[in-house]
Motif scaffolding. Structure first.
Motif, PDB file in Angstrom:
ATOM      1  N   ASP A   1       0.864  -1.177   0.000  1.00  0.00           N
ATOM      2  CA  ASP A   1       0.000   0.000   0.000  1.00  0.00           C
ATOM      3  C   ASP A   1       0.903   1.231   0.000  1.00  0.00           C
ATOM      4  OD1 ASP A   1      -1.559   2.291   1.260  1.00  0.00           O
ATOM      5  OD2 ASP A   1      -3.147   0.795   1.079  1.00  0.00           O
TER       6      ASP A   1
ATOM      7  N   LYS B   1      -0.054   3.453   3.335  1.00  0.00           N
ATOM      8  CA  LYS B   1       0.039   2.885   4.684  1.00  0.00           C
ATOM      9  C   LYS B   1       1.252   1.984   4.873  1.00  0.00           C
ATOM     10  CE  LYS B   1      -4.997   2.716   4.939  1.00  0.00           C
ATOM     11  NZ  LYS B   1      -6.169   1.821   5.007  1.00  0.00           N
TER      12      LYS B   1
ATOM     13  N   LEU C   1       1.160  -4.674   4.149  1.00  0.00           N
ATOM     14  CA  LEU C   1       0.412  -5.462   5.121  1.00  0.00           C
ATOM     15  C   LEU C   1       0.678  -6.926   4.821  1.00  0.00           C
ATOM     16  CD1 LEU C   1      -1.810  -5.532   7.389  1.00  0.00           C
ATOM     17  CD2 LEU C   1      -3.461  -5.847   5.522  1.00  0.00           C
TER      18      LEU C   1
ATOM     19  N   ILE D   1      -0.241 -10.924   5.370  1.00  0.00           N
ATOM     20  CA  ILE D   1      -1.280 -11.884   5.756  1.00  0.00           C
ATOM     21  C   ILE D   1      -0.648 -13.267   5.778  1.00  0.00           C
ATOM     22  CG2 ILE D   1      -3.536 -12.846   5.203  1.00  0.00           C
ATOM     23  CD1 ILE D   1      -2.597  -9.730   3.396  1.00  0.00           C
TER      24      ILE D   1
ATOM     25  N   VAL E   1       8.097  -5.996   5.881  1.00  0.00           N
ATOM     26  CA  VAL E   1       7.512  -4.674   6.157  1.00  0.00           C
ATOM     27  C   VAL E   1       8.565  -3.595   6.348  1.00  0.00           C
ATOM     28  CG1 VAL E   1       5.480  -5.751   7.187  1.00  0.00           C
ATOM     29  CG2 VAL E   1       7.368  -5.024   8.668  1.00  0.00           C
TER      30      VAL E   1
ATOM     31  N   TYR F   1      -2.948 -10.633  10.724  1.00  0.00           N
ATOM     32  CA  TYR F   1      -2.481  -9.579   9.830  1.00  0.00           C
ATOM     33  C   TYR F   1      -1.376  -8.821  10.555  1.00  0.00           C
ATOM     34  CZ  TYR F   1      -6.971 -10.636   7.655  1.00  0.00           C
ATOM     35  OH  TYR F   1      -8.032 -11.286   7.090  1.00  0.00           O
TER      36      TYR F   1
ATOM     37  N   ALA G   1       1.708  -5.644  10.366  1.00  0.00           N
ATOM     38  CA  ALA G   1       2.253  -4.439   9.744  1.00  0.00           C
ATOM     39  C   ALA G   1       3.295  -3.846  10.681  1.00  0.00           C
ATOM     40  CB  ALA G   1       1.153  -3.424   9.446  1.00  0.00           C
TER      41      ALA G   1
ATOM     42  N   SER H   1       3.800   2.029  10.500  1.00  0.00           N
ATOM     43  CA  SER H   1       2.973   2.068   9.285  1.00  0.00           C
ATOM     44  C   SER H   1       1.661   2.807   9.560  1.00  0.00           C
ATOM     45  CB  SER H   1       2.662   0.648   8.804  1.00  0.00           C
ATOM     46  OG  SER H   1       1.697   0.035   9.653  1.00  0.00           O
TER      47      SER H   1
ATOM     48  N   TRP I   1      -1.246   1.338   9.332  1.00  0.00           N
ATOM     49  CA  TRP I   1      -2.261   0.301   9.495  1.00  0.00           C
ATOM     50  C   TRP I   1      -2.834   0.201  10.906  1.00  0.00           C
ATOM     51  CZ3 TRP I   1      -4.776  -1.979   5.741  1.00  0.00           C
ATOM     52  CH2 TRP I   1      -4.200  -2.047   4.472  1.00  0.00           C
TER      53      TRP I   1
ATOM     54  N   GLU J   1      -6.767   0.543  11.374  1.00  0.00           N
ATOM     55  CA  GLU J   1      -7.528  -0.563  10.788  1.00  0.00           C
ATOM     56  C   GLU J   1      -7.339  -1.849  11.573  1.00  0.00           C
ATOM     57  OE1 GLU J   1      -7.219   2.277   7.357  1.00  0.00           O
ATOM     58  OE2 GLU J   1      -5.960   1.663   9.037  1.00  0.00           O
ATOM     59  N   LEU J   2      -6.101  -2.160  11.946  1.00  0.00           N
ATOM     60  CA  LEU J   2      -5.848  -3.388  12.693  1.00  0.00           C
ATOM     61  C   LEU J   2      -6.586  -3.371  14.028  1.00  0.00           C
ATOM     62  CD1 LEU J   2      -2.037  -3.979  12.022  1.00  0.00           C
ATOM     63  CD2 LEU J   2      -3.999  -4.997  10.864  1.00  0.00           C
TER      64      LEU J   2
ATOM     65  N   TRP K   1     -10.281  -4.004  13.284  1.00  0.00           N
ATOM     66  CA  TRP K   1     -10.546  -5.402  12.920  1.00  0.00           C
ATOM     67  C   TRP K   1     -10.580  -6.286  14.160  1.00  0.00           C
ATOM     68  CZ3 TRP K   1      -6.510  -5.796   8.363  1.00  0.00           C
ATOM     69  CH2 TRP K   1      -6.936  -4.972   7.308  1.00  0.00           C
TER      70      TRP K   1
END
Length: 308
Positions: A201, A204, A207, A209, A236, A252, A254, A258, A260, A263-264, A267
């Motif tokens: 990304d 960001k 990421l 997975i 990363v 996930y 990161a 970063s 992220w 979002e992390l 989630w």
């Protein structure tokens, strides 16, 4: 009486896809329970009636709902689990359904346990503080909140995960060499087939997975591997990591610096997973191991809700 037995859970299958299922629920005794469920589904997603290929409900459709189904979902398969009580004695019907569900669940759990004992492979298993730690053998990872155990694990053809956990008395009966052999076997099994996917990304940062085979069984346990930070850090670009354990099978990762982190965190806090003893958790990890828990789903084993 279990209040869940008084609900008519309805599942709408879209275009014959077993993975595209829309669920809703209404009071079982309602004459228009399925119509109510369809209205709920429509508020969430504007799927069209011709796209529905099967409608399955816990309770048999009433006459009102049968008319609705025939007029709305022409050609769709209509199925149900339990008949509506012809004599109107819903209390007896609810109790019978509850007993049948309990029997089916126990038989399914027993079958999954037997399969795990005979076919499962040893894997590291993560437990949060509300797991059954008095019975399972476990090692503390972060204070008294995150623990590491071991289990023979396998996925059944029906998609259920079967586990036979290493118990405390079983671990105590092992010699030091036998115990270390078990750990090496479990970590080796976890590592085998572990797939690292990187989603770049430009804003960001990357990421990562982690997956394991078709079902990614226990993929989140990879966070305990000795070379986790070194291996993932190479992808990363930093050695300070955020690891989001969204479920025992979904992780996930990161970099700490970063973009992220929001979002992390989200989630983890809203994860719908109810599969086991691991409460969805966000961790900070570096070359020395797991350093701290940054966030958890606030409602423990019950899915968090984003709506008020």
């Amino acid at each position: 009486m279990d209040e869940n037995a008084r609900l008519n859970v309805v599942v709408f299958q879209v275009n014959g896809d077993e993975d595209d299922l829309l669920r809703a629920a209404a009071p079982a005794q309602a004459e228009d329970a399925i119509r109510q469920a369809w209205r709920q589904v429509q508020r969430e997603r504007q799927v069209q009636p011709p796209d529905i290929t099967r409608v399955h409900s816990v309770w048999q459709p009433s006459r009102v709902d049968r008319i609705f189904l025939a007029a709305t979902f022409r050609g769709a398969e209509i199925t149900h689990d339990f008949d509506r009580p012809a004599d109107g004695d819903w209390d007896t019907a609810f109790e019978a359904a509850r007993e049948e569900n309990t029997k089916v669940q126990l038989e399914s759990l027993r079958d999954a346990f037997v399969r795990a004992e005979s076919e499962g492979e040893w894997l590291p298993i993560l437990h949060t503080y509300d797991g059954p730690l008095k019975l399972y053998y476990s090692l503390p990872l972060v204070d008294d909140r995150l623990h590491l155990g071991f289990a023979r694990a396998t996925a059944t053809p029906e998609g259920r995960v079967g586990m036979s956990h290493l118990l405390r008395n079983q671990a105590d009966a092992l010699s030091e060499d036998e115990f270390h052999e078990l750990i090496d076997e479990a970590v080796g099994n976890l590592r085998r087939g572990l797939i690292v996917k990187v989603a770049p990304d430009p804003d960001k940062g990357p990421l990562v997975i982690l997956e394991r085979g078709d079902n990614s069984l226990c993929a989140a346990s990879a966070v305990v591997m000795d070379d986790f930070a070194e291996t993932i850090g190479a992808h990363v670009g930093e050695d300070q990591l955020l690891a989001a354990l969204v479920s025992p099978d979904h992780i996930y990762v990161a970099g700490v610096s970063s973009g992220w982190a929001p979002e992390l965190t989200e989630w983890v806090r809203t994860s719908p997973d109810t599969s086991g003893d691991l409460v969805p958790t966000l961790l900070r990890v570096d070359s020395h191991g797991i350093r701290e828990i940054i966030a958890e789903r606030p409602t423990g084993r019950v899915p968090a809700s984003t709506s008020v």
